[in-house]
Design a protein around this motif. Structure first.
Motif, short mmCIF file in Angstrom:
data_model
loop_
_atom_site.label_atom_id
_atom_site.label_comp_id
_atom_site.label_asym_id
_atom_site.label_seq_id
_atom_site.Cartn_x
_atom_site.Cartn_y
_atom_site.Cartn_z
N HIS A 442 0.72 -1.25 -0.17
CA HIS A 442 0.10 -0.10 -0.02
C HIS A 442 0.86 1.35 -0.07
CE1 HIS A 442 1.30 -0.76 4.23
NE2 HIS A 442 0.79 0.52 4.20
N SER A 443 2.06 1.26 0.35
CA SER A 443 2.97 2.28 0.39
C SER A 443 3.62 2.63 -0.86
CB SER A 443 4.09 2.16 1.33
OG SER A 443 5.23 1.39 0.87
N GLY A 444 3.38 2.07 -1.90
CA GLY A 444 3.82 1.99 -3.29
C GLY A 444 2.75 2.96 -4.15
N ARG A 445 3.07 4.31 -3.86
CA ARG A 445 2.17 5.17 -4.60
C ARG A 445 2.98 6.47 -5.08
NH1 ARG A 445 -3.22 4.51 -2.86
NH2 ARG A 445 -3.78 2.93 -1.32
N ASP A 446 2.47 6.99 -6.14
CA ASP A 446 2.69 8.26 -6.71
C ASP A 446 2.39 9.27 -5.89
OD1 ASP A 446 0.43 8.86 -7.61
OD2 ASP A 446 1.01 8.94 -9.63
N ILE A 447 2.95 10.40 -6.30
CA ILE A 447 2.78 11.74 -5.53
C ILE A 447 1.13 12.10 -5.60
CG2 ILE A 447 2.66 13.40 -7.54
CD1 ILE A 447 4.61 15.14 -5.80
N ASP A 448 0.27 11.68 -6.21
CA ASP A 448 -0.86 11.93 -6.31
C ASP A 448 -1.82 10.53 -5.68
OD1 ASP A 448 -0.75 14.40 -8.08
OD2 ASP A 448 -0.67 13.17 -9.77
N GLY A 449 -1.08 9.83 -5.11
CA GLY A 449 -1.78 8.87 -4.34
C GLY A 449 -2.13 7.74 -5.05
N ASN A 450 -1.77 7.72 -6.53
CA ASN A 450 -2.13 6.26 -7.29
C ASN A 450 -1.26 5.39 -6.82
OD1 ASN A 450 -4.22 7.76 -8.84
ND2 ASN A 450 -2.14 8.97 -9.73
N ARG A 451 -1.84 3.87 -6.93
CA ARG A 451 -0.95 2.97 -6.52
C ARG A 451 0.12 2.82 -7.73
NH1 ARG A 451 -4.01 -2.62 -4.93
NH2 ARG A 451 -4.70 -1.89 -7.07
N THR A 452 1.32 2.29 -7.41
CA THR A 452 1.89 1.85 -8.46
C THR A 452 1.72 0.63 -9.35
OG1 THR A 452 4.00 2.25 -6.88
CG2 THR A 452 4.54 1.08 -9.00
N VAL A 453 0.81 -0.13 -8.58
CA VAL A 453 0.24 -1.37 -9.26
C VAL A 453 -0.64 -0.77 -10.46
CG1 VAL A 453 -1.20 -3.32 -9.18
CG2 VAL A 453 0.08 -2.80 -7.02
N ASP A 454 -1.63 -0.04 -10.14
CA ASP A 454 -2.36 0.43 -11.20
C ASP A 454 -1.60 1.24 -12.29
OD1 ASP A 454 -4.65 -0.34 -9.78
OD2 ASP A 454 -4.53 1.13 -8.47
N LEU A 455 -0.68 2.17 -11.68
CA LEU A 455 0.19 2.86 -12.98
C LEU A 455 0.67 2.09 -13.92
CD1 LEU A 455 1.54 5.61 -10.42
CD2 LEU A 455 -0.30 6.02 -12.37
N LEU A 456 1.41 1.04 -13.25
CA LEU A 456 2.08 0.08 -14.25
C LEU A 456 1.31 -0.75 -15.32
CD1 LEU A 456 5.20 -1.24 -12.09
CD2 LEU A 456 5.04 0.59 -13.76
N ILE A 457 0.14 -1.24 -14.60
CA ILE A 457 -0.94 -1.83 -15.39
C ILE A 457 -1.44 -1.05 -16.55
CG2 ILE A 457 -3.29 -2.97 -15.16
CD1 ILE A 457 -2.36 -4.23 -12.45
N SER A 458 -1.67 0.17 -16.22
CA SER A 458 -2.18 0.94 -17.21
C SER A 458 -1.23 1.32 -18.35
CB SER A 458 -2.94 2.35 -16.60
OG SER A 458 -1.82 3.03 -16.10
N ALA A 459 -0.02 1.36 -17.98
CA ALA A 459 1.11 1.73 -19.21
C ALA A 459 1.01 0.66 -20.33
CB ALA A 459 2.47 1.41 -18.48
N LYS A 460 1.06 1.38 -21.41
CA LYS A 460 0.81 0.52 -22.51
C LYS A 460 2.33 -0.31 -23.06
CE LYS A 460 -2.68 3.54 -24.02
NZ LYS A 460 -3.21 4.63 -25.24
N ASN A 461 3.36 0.08 -22.58
CA ASN A 461 4.60 -0.53 -23.26
C ASN A 461 5.13 -1.65 -22.45
OD1 ASN A 461 5.19 1.34 -21.11
ND2 ASN A 461 6.72 2.11 -22.17
N LEU A 462 4.24 -2.29 -21.46
CA LEU A 462 4.93 -3.19 -20.51
C LEU A 462 3.82 -3.96 -19.89
CD1 LEU A 462 4.18 -2.33 -17.38
CD2 LEU A 462 5.75 -0.36 -17.88
N THR A 463 4.12 -5.15 -19.35
CA THR A 463 3.15 -6.07 -18.82
C THR A 463 3.55 -6.49 -17.53
OG1 THR A 463 2.85 -7.05 -21.06
CG2 THR A 463 1.88 -8.22 -19.32
N VAL A 464 2.64 -6.44 -16.63
CA VAL A 464 2.68 -6.91 -15.01
C VAL A 464 2.00 -8.15 -15.14
CG1 VAL A 464 1.86 -6.40 -12.87
CG2 VAL A 464 2.45 -4.71 -14.20
N VAL A 465 2.78 -8.98 -14.95
CA VAL A 465 2.66 -10.57 -14.84
C VAL A 465 2.13 -10.85 -13.43
CG1 VAL A 465 3.31 -13.03 -15.48
CG2 VAL A 465 4.23 -10.91 -16.77
N LYS A 466 2.85 -10.60 -12.26
CA LYS A 466 2.67 -11.06 -11.10
C LYS A 466 2.78 -9.82 -10.02
CE LYS A 466 3.78 -15.73 -12.21
NZ LYS A 466 4.72 -16.69 -12.16
N LEU A 467 2.05 -10.13 -8.86
CA LEU A 467 2.24 -9.38 -7.68
C LEU A 467 2.89 -10.02 -6.53
CD1 LEU A 467 -0.75 -7.17 -7.68
CD2 LEU A 467 1.25 -6.53 -8.76
#
Length: 639
Positions: A442-467
């Motif tokens: 839960h501490s993995g967040r950007d300056i606006d409070g968005n989760r790093t999980v969500d930011l990486l998943i929404s990125a178009k040039n990579l794939t989050v396979v597992k957490l």
């Protein structure tokens, strides 16, 4: 308490990493308390050359430092037509958009301090008519930061039937961009804020600002709609309906609203404006009269990262955007701030060095074709170099280029960028085409409070396979052994590194070519998150995977290195290696230390934190405290 001598061994290993960073913490040269004519000759020449090129008819420059005026000079003419009139030190200028911070934003902050409004509230809470056509969730803060999505200027036809009808039409506007998602400088934002002052307080903006700001500060030459006795000293702008605008607001929308608006309308002198600047530098008071509390000034001047990393602004104040020409090339990014006005006015404040530069011109006189953008930049640079010394040489480090932006203004939080913010601002290029196992919570967040999980998943040039999650789980709430689970928002499986195993298994890393780590540490050896970091780095080395660590600050500063080293024969999940109790490093620095000194030697990339300096405590970073674990509820506990 007995202290082991072993920290000396640790420092011998750590100093190659720490010393270059400690060097960045050195302060800039203290500003001079006076400016002799020789040192200011380059500045005078810049202004006189601009006059000779007909970029401005004239102007007034005022420089203040250490609570006193150290340079104040008039140049050229205040009027060229219908007859030449010399510029004078007490010339009154149409401040144009300087009205935004000086009158409007300051009034809003006074009301917020008094509990009459909250900056996080929707504007519609106070002005119900505003809450229509997609504006229901727009907040007071978004108006102050120009992130509301409202257009820069609404049509002049909206004003044809008088102020009441104009506000009806303004309240009916539809955002042209999604609120909160873009920076778009807009007069409409401050027109609404100016009206909000009257709605909340009952006094119109000009009366409120006069009674709560100008009069208490002794700004005796400052008014909306200057009285007749002031008009002979007003610098004219252009002609309107065949007569010169002299003491009559230049901005057409402010004029249509009777000369009083949140975005424009104030007339003032350089001397009066310097009193406002000194109040800001003094933390909200001047000559024993308090306008705002120090904590409110800190809130107003705190650098805030704009959406999409489009720059930095404070509440009503510019810091680093396309409009920041008057900062020049010497004043630092992040600890200095100010504003410009369309008529040719500007001020810039360096809170760290307790100084300010005010340049007032009427560049729109006589025919609206003046130029001030380059002049402001050059004057600010030359004045700052006269006070602070020359700028950093070409090729200096990023931190030097930032002017050590992490030093907090007025003791206020700076705005630090964590690794995830830097990665996001660069479009996640480092991760192009990667298949990722993300180690976070839960501490993995950007300056606006968005989760790093969500930011990486929404990125178009990579794939989050597992957490993968550390002790206390993905949401930091479990105070016992944690099992594997599913993240309900993304549907991804979350593998626990605090259950059956504390190390990534082969199965967890199947189909992965990159491990990313983004977790907030607290600076202590026995905090298990840093052991999880070490185990993940070992796994990356074993499986020939890329290891990426997203840097975060050490909340108890990077200067405290203390306590005995962990004994090599007693290493465990609460003592990954021979570290002292307080290790004094950011998570990125710690990863680099592990890799080299503990012999991991994985393929490591650290996305470095920006704007952080070693002496900073967490509450000076401008970052939101998120409890790293259930019982770590504040900075005091971390300390």
């Amino acid at each position: 308490m007995h202290r082991s001598s072993k920290p000396t061994q640790f420092l011998a290993l750590a100093l190659p990493i720490l010393l270059p960073l400690l060097a960045l913490a050195q302060p800039t040269t203290s500003p001079t308390s006076s400016l002799d004519s020789q040192r200011m000759d380059p500045v005078d020449n810049l202004i006189n050359q601009a006059i000779s090129r007909a970029e401005i008819p004239g102007g007034v420059l005022l420089v203040q430092s250490q609570n006193q005026t150290i340079y104040h000079k008039a140049f050229g003419h205040r009027a060229l037509d219908p007859q030449p009139l010399p510029m004078q030190l007490d010339t009154i200028f149409d401040l144009a958009s300087l009205s935004k911070p000086v009158g409007c934003a300051t009034s809003i902050m006074i009301l917020a301090e008094r509990g009459k409004l909250a900056l996080t509230d929707p504007v519609g809470k106070y002005i119900p008519a505003f809450a229509q056509n997609g504006k229901q969730a727009i907040t007071v803060e978004q108006l102050l930061l120009h992130t509301s999505g409202l257009i820069p200027d609404n049509a002049m036809s909206d004003y044809r039937d008088g102020p009441a009808k104009a506000f009806e039409r303004i309240y009916a506007l539809t955002p042209a961009k999604e609120p909160g998602r873009h920076f778009w400088y807009s007069d409409v934002n401050f027109i609404v804020l100016g009206q909000l002052v009257q709605v909340v307080d009952g006094r119109p903006l000009d009366q409120f600002a006069r009674e709560e700001v100008f009069t208490p500060l002794g700004m005796t030459q400052t008014n909306y709609n200057p009285p007749d006795q002031f008009k002979p000293r007003c610098a004219p702008t252009e002609k309107r309906d065949g007569h010169w605008m002299m003491g009559e607001v230049h901005d057409p929308r402010a004029y249509a609203l009777g000369g009083v608006a949140g975005h424009a309308g104030i007339f003032s002198t350089a001397r009066d404006l310097s009193r406002y600047c000194q109040m800001i530098l003094n933390g909200g008071e001047l000559d024993g009269r308090r306008i705002l509390k120090p904590e409110t000034i800190r809130q107003m001047t705190q650098p805030r990262l704009l959406p999409n990393a489009e720059g930095w602004r404070g509440y009503g104040l510019d810091m680093d955007t396309a409009y920041s020409s008057c900062r020049g090339d010497r004043f630092a990014i992040g600890t200095t701030f100010g504003h410009t006005g369309f008529t040719g006015t500007s001020f810039w404040i360096d809170a760290r060095n307790n100084c300010a530069v005010i340049l007032l011109t009427n560049s729109v006189h006589p025919v609206g074709k003046g130029k001030t953008v380059q002049l402001r930049r050059r004057v600010a640079t030359a004045v700052a170099e006269a006070m602070l010394g020359p700028r950093a040489p070409a090729g200096a480090s990023v931190q030097d280029a930032l002017g050590q932006a992490a030093q907090p203004a007025l003791g206020a939080p700076a705005q630090v960028l964590c690794g995830i913010d830097v990665l996001k601002a660069d479009g996640f290029k480092l991760l192009q085409g990667r298949r990722i196992a993300l180690v976070t919570n839960h501490s993995g967040r950007d300056i606006d409070g968005n989760r790093t999980v969500d930011l990486l998943i929404s990125a178009k040039n990579l794939t989050v396979v597992k957490l993968l999650s550390p002790e206390h789980g993905l949401y930091g709430q479990v105070d016992e052994s944690v099992g594997d689970t599913i993240d309900p928002k993304t549907g991804l499986k979350v593998y626990s590194l605090y259950g059956k195993t504390v190390r990534p298994t082969d199965a967890m890393l199947d189909g992965v070519d990159t491990i990313i780590y983004d977790i907030q540490d607290v600076g202590a050896r026995f905090y298990t998150y840093i052991s999880t970091l070490g185990y993940c780095m070992e796994a990356a080395g074993k499986h020939k995977l890329k290891m990426v660590v997203l840097d975060r600050p050490n909340p108890i500063t990077g200067l405290i290195v203390d306590g005995p080293l962990a004994d090599p024969n007693a290493l465990s999940f609460t003592a990954y290696g021979p570290l002292p109790v307080a290790h004094g490093m950011t998570i990125g620095e710690l990863a680099g230390f592990y890799n080299k000194e503990f012999g991991i030697n994985c393929d490591l990339s650290v996305v470095r934190i920006k704007g952080w300096q070693r002496g900073m405590w967490f509450d000076q970073t401008g970052l939101l405290w998120v409890n790293p674990s259930p019982n770590m509820r504040n900075l005091n506990q971390a300390t």
